[in-house]
Motif scaffolding. Sequence first.
Motif, PDB file in Angstrom:
ATOM      1  N   PHE A  30       0.614  -1.421  -0.090  1.00 24.56           N
ATOM      2  CA  PHE A  30       0.359  -0.045   0.297  1.00 24.56           C
ATOM      3  C   PHE A  30       0.871   1.476  -0.059  1.00 24.56           C
ATOM      4  CE2 PHE A  30      -3.848  -2.331   0.001  1.00 24.56           C
ATOM      5  CZ  PHE A  30      -4.019  -3.245   1.118  1.00 24.56           C
ATOM      6  N   ASP A  31       0.761   2.078  -0.405  1.00 25.73           N
ATOM      7  CA  ASP A  31       1.291   3.295  -1.045  1.00 25.73           C
ATOM      8  C   ASP A  31       0.641   4.913  -1.291  1.00 25.73           C
ATOM      9  OD1 ASP A  31       1.436   3.923  -4.525  1.00 25.73           O
ATOM     10  OD2 ASP A  31       0.182   3.540  -3.585  1.00 25.73           O
ATOM     11  N   TYR A  32      -0.509   4.373  -0.672  1.00 27.95           N
ATOM     12  CA  TYR A  32      -1.402   5.769  -0.314  1.00 27.95           C
ATOM     13  C   TYR A  32      -2.951   5.389   0.369  1.00 27.95           C
ATOM     14  CZ  TYR A  32      -5.099   9.383  -2.632  1.00 27.95           C
ATOM     15  OH  TYR A  32      -5.243  11.118  -2.520  1.00 27.95           O
ATOM     16  N   PHE A  33      -2.792   6.135   1.361  1.00 26.63           N
ATOM     17  CA  PHE A  33      -3.720   6.252   2.715  1.00 26.63           C
ATOM     18  C   PHE A  33      -4.764   7.234   2.306  1.00 26.63           C
ATOM     19  CE2 PHE A  33      -1.425   2.484   3.719  1.00 26.63           C
ATOM     20  CZ  PHE A  33      -0.425   2.876   3.426  1.00 26.63           C
ATOM     21  N   LYS A  54       5.024   9.880   4.057  1.00 26.73           N
ATOM     22  CA  LYS A  54       5.052  10.892   4.402  1.00 26.73           C
ATOM     23  C   LYS A  54       4.133   9.783   6.336  1.00 26.73           C
ATOM     24  CE  LYS A  54       3.886  14.458   1.773  1.00 26.73           C
ATOM     25  NZ  LYS A  54       3.115  15.710   0.889  1.00 26.73           N
ATOM     26  N   ASP A  55       4.410  10.667   7.298  1.00 29.68           N
ATOM     27  CA  ASP A  55       4.006   9.929   8.581  1.00 29.68           C
ATOM     28  C   ASP A  55       3.052  11.145   8.770  1.00 29.68           C
ATOM     29  OD1 ASP A  55       7.031  11.137  10.329  1.00 29.68           O
ATOM     30  OD2 ASP A  55       5.802  12.381   9.481  1.00 29.68           O
ATOM     31  N   LYS A  56       2.358  12.325   8.485  1.00 32.41           N
ATOM     32  CA  LYS A  56       1.980  13.331   9.156  1.00 32.41           C
ATOM     33  C   LYS A  56       1.590  14.480   7.989  1.00 32.41           C
ATOM     34  CE  LYS A  56       0.814  17.001  12.702  1.00 32.41           C
ATOM     35  NZ  LYS A  56       1.824  17.948  13.578  1.00 32.41           N
ATOM     36  N   ASN A  57       0.300  14.093   8.185  1.00 30.87           N
ATOM     37  CA  ASN A  57      -0.610  15.123   6.601  1.00 30.87           C
ATOM     38  C   ASN A  57      -1.659  16.389   8.182  1.00 30.87           C
ATOM     39  OD1 ASN A  57      -1.453  16.961   4.199  1.00 30.87           O
ATOM     40  ND2 ASN A  57      -2.541  14.917   3.737  1.00 30.87           N
ATOM     41  N   GLU A  58      -1.900  16.820   7.240  1.00 29.95           N
ATOM     42  CA  GLU A  58      -2.813  18.065   8.740  1.00 29.95           C
ATOM     43  C   GLU A  58      -3.577  18.627   7.899  1.00 29.95           C
ATOM     44  OE1 GLU A  58      -0.638  20.264  11.925  1.00 29.95           O
ATOM     45  OE2 GLU A  58      -2.562  20.854  12.369  1.00 29.95           O
ATOM     46  N   ASP A  59      -5.404  19.314   7.365  1.00 31.23           N
ATOM     47  CA  ASP A  59      -6.109  19.790   7.410  1.00 31.23           C
ATOM     48  C   ASP A  59      -7.255  20.225   7.672  1.00 31.23           C
ATOM     49  OD1 ASP A  59      -8.218  19.456   4.226  1.00 31.23           O
ATOM     50  OD2 ASP A  59      -7.179  20.949   4.813  1.00 31.23           O
ATOM     51  N   GLY A  60      -6.412  21.012   8.496  1.00 30.53           N
ATOM     52  CA  GLY A  60      -7.964  22.620   9.013  1.00 30.53           C
ATOM     53  C   GLY A  60      -7.597  20.826  10.129  1.00 30.53           C
ATOM     54  N   PHE A  62      -8.680  17.792  10.851  1.00 25.47           N
ATOM     55  CA  PHE A  62      -8.402  17.182  10.695  1.00 25.47           C
ATOM     56  C   PHE A  62      -6.913  16.400  10.590  1.00 25.47           C
ATOM     57  CE2 PHE A  62     -12.485  15.789  10.615  1.00 25.47           C
ATOM     58  CZ  PHE A  62     -13.310  16.761  10.291  1.00 25.47           C
ATOM     59  N   THR A  63      -6.051  15.625  10.941  1.00 27.46           N
ATOM     60  CA  THR A  63      -4.717  15.242  11.260  1.00 27.46           C
ATOM     61  C   THR A  63      -4.358  13.519  11.215  1.00 27.46           C
ATOM     62  OG1 THR A  63      -3.728  17.073  12.603  1.00 27.46           O
ATOM     63  CG2 THR A  63      -2.189  15.335  12.420  1.00 27.46           C
ATOM     64  N   VAL A  64      -3.939  12.850   9.653  1.00 24.06           N
ATOM     65  CA  VAL A  64      -3.829  11.651   9.759  1.00 24.06           C
ATOM     66  C   VAL A  64      -2.287  11.610   9.561  1.00 24.06           C
ATOM     67  CG1 VAL A  64      -3.606  11.762   7.307  1.00 24.06           C
ATOM     68  CG2 VAL A  64      -4.447   9.659   8.322  1.00 24.06           C
ATOM     69  N   PHE A  65      -2.061  10.236  10.892  1.00 23.36           N
ATOM     70  CA  PHE A  65      -0.426   9.876  11.214  1.00 23.36           C
ATOM     71  C   PHE A  65      -0.172   8.372  10.468  1.00 23.36           C
ATOM     72  CE2 PHE A  65       0.568  13.598  14.237  1.00 23.36           C
ATOM     73  CZ  PHE A  65      -0.695  13.444  14.324  1.00 23.36           C
ATOM     74  N   LEU A  66       1.261   7.936   9.644  1.00 22.72           N
ATOM     75  CA  LEU A  66       0.626   7.173   9.696  1.00 22.72           C
ATOM     76  C   LEU A  66       1.999   6.773   9.944  1.00 22.72           C
ATOM     77  CD1 LEU A  66       0.623   4.717   6.849  1.00 22.72           C
ATOM     78  CD2 LEU A  66       2.398   6.435   5.472  1.00 22.72           C
ATOM     79  N   ASN A  67       1.619   5.239  10.495  1.00 25.24           N
ATOM     80  CA  ASN A  67       3.722   4.264  10.964  1.00 25.24           C
ATOM     81  C   ASN A  67       3.355   2.776  10.034  1.00 25.24           C
ATOM     82  OD1 ASN A  67       5.123   3.216  12.615  1.00 25.24           O
ATOM     83  ND2 ASN A  67       4.115   4.108  14.504  1.00 25.24           N
ATOM     84  N   LYS A  68       4.412   3.710   9.230  1.00 26.01           N
ATOM     85  CA  LYS A  68       4.395   2.435   8.107  1.00 26.01           C
ATOM     86  C   LYS A  68       5.115   0.751   8.843  1.00 26.01           C
ATOM     87  CE  LYS A  68       6.226   3.236   4.705  1.00 26.01           C
ATOM     88  NZ  LYS A  68       7.376   2.899   3.110  1.00 26.01           N
ATOM     89  N   SER A  69       6.130   1.334  10.482  1.00 22.00           N
ATOM     90  CA  SER A  69       6.442   0.152  10.522  1.00 22.00           C
ATOM     91  C   SER A  69       5.287  -0.904  11.465  1.00 22.00           C
ATOM     92  CB  SER A  69       7.855   0.404  11.511  1.00 22.00           C
ATOM     93  OG  SER A  69       7.692   1.061  12.931  1.00 22.00           O
TER      94      SER A  69
END
Lengths: 113, 117
Positions: A30-33, A54-60, A62-69
């Motif tokens: 998976f390369d996009y969430f 990336k490990d974080k994306n923020e929009d107002g 809402f924030t999404v965090f990604l921990n690939k490990s």
Amino acid sequence: DQQVKQNSPSLSVQEGRISILNCDYTNSMFDYFLWYKKYPAEGPTFLISISSIKDKNEDGRFTVFLNKSAKHLSLHIVPSQPGDSAVYFCAANIYNQGGKLIFGQGTELSVKP
Amino acid sequence: DVKVTQSSRYLVKRTGEKVFLECVQDMDHENMFWYRQDPGLGLRLIYFSYDVKMKEKGDIPEGYSVSREKKERFSLILESASTNQTSMYLCASSLFYGGGGDGQPQHFGDGTRLSIL
């Protein structure tokens, strides 16, 4: 074989507090969430996404965090509002499948006034 | 804004009938998808299409077929409706995604609530 899992069917949060919705995945390709929000009797609407580089994306709020490990992503909503009450789906895309998404089962968020 | 339009919001049909669900998108998207949503199961992919006249099976294609004669239109067909096909059906479209990590979100219609009696 459930490649994307949302283990909490429901979550209840007080207005103004943080909502944290979790999602686990098994496929390292998976390369996009993405996160989608769905109200009853409506189609899902796209909320926020994150690339695997990336490990974080923020929009107002809402924030999404990604921990690939850990193969784990989470959606944080701060502050939560009653209008955020909906079902939230996480989804993942495999880079070489042209746009096909794998969805989790959904988590129903209820924000109490 | 992307607009995905499903022809019916609610539909009631009888067992054994042939049922057509229609979906139209207005953004010249290459990809189109049909899902069904059932409680506790999330969205499950029935069929998808990358281009006109092309179709690929999703995770649960049994009992369904699709047609894509024009780029903007993707039809789902229940060949002989059964009660276990009572569900919410969702159509979506997206641009083609060739990888690289910054993908293309799918845009959904409002769904068709189908009841098979």
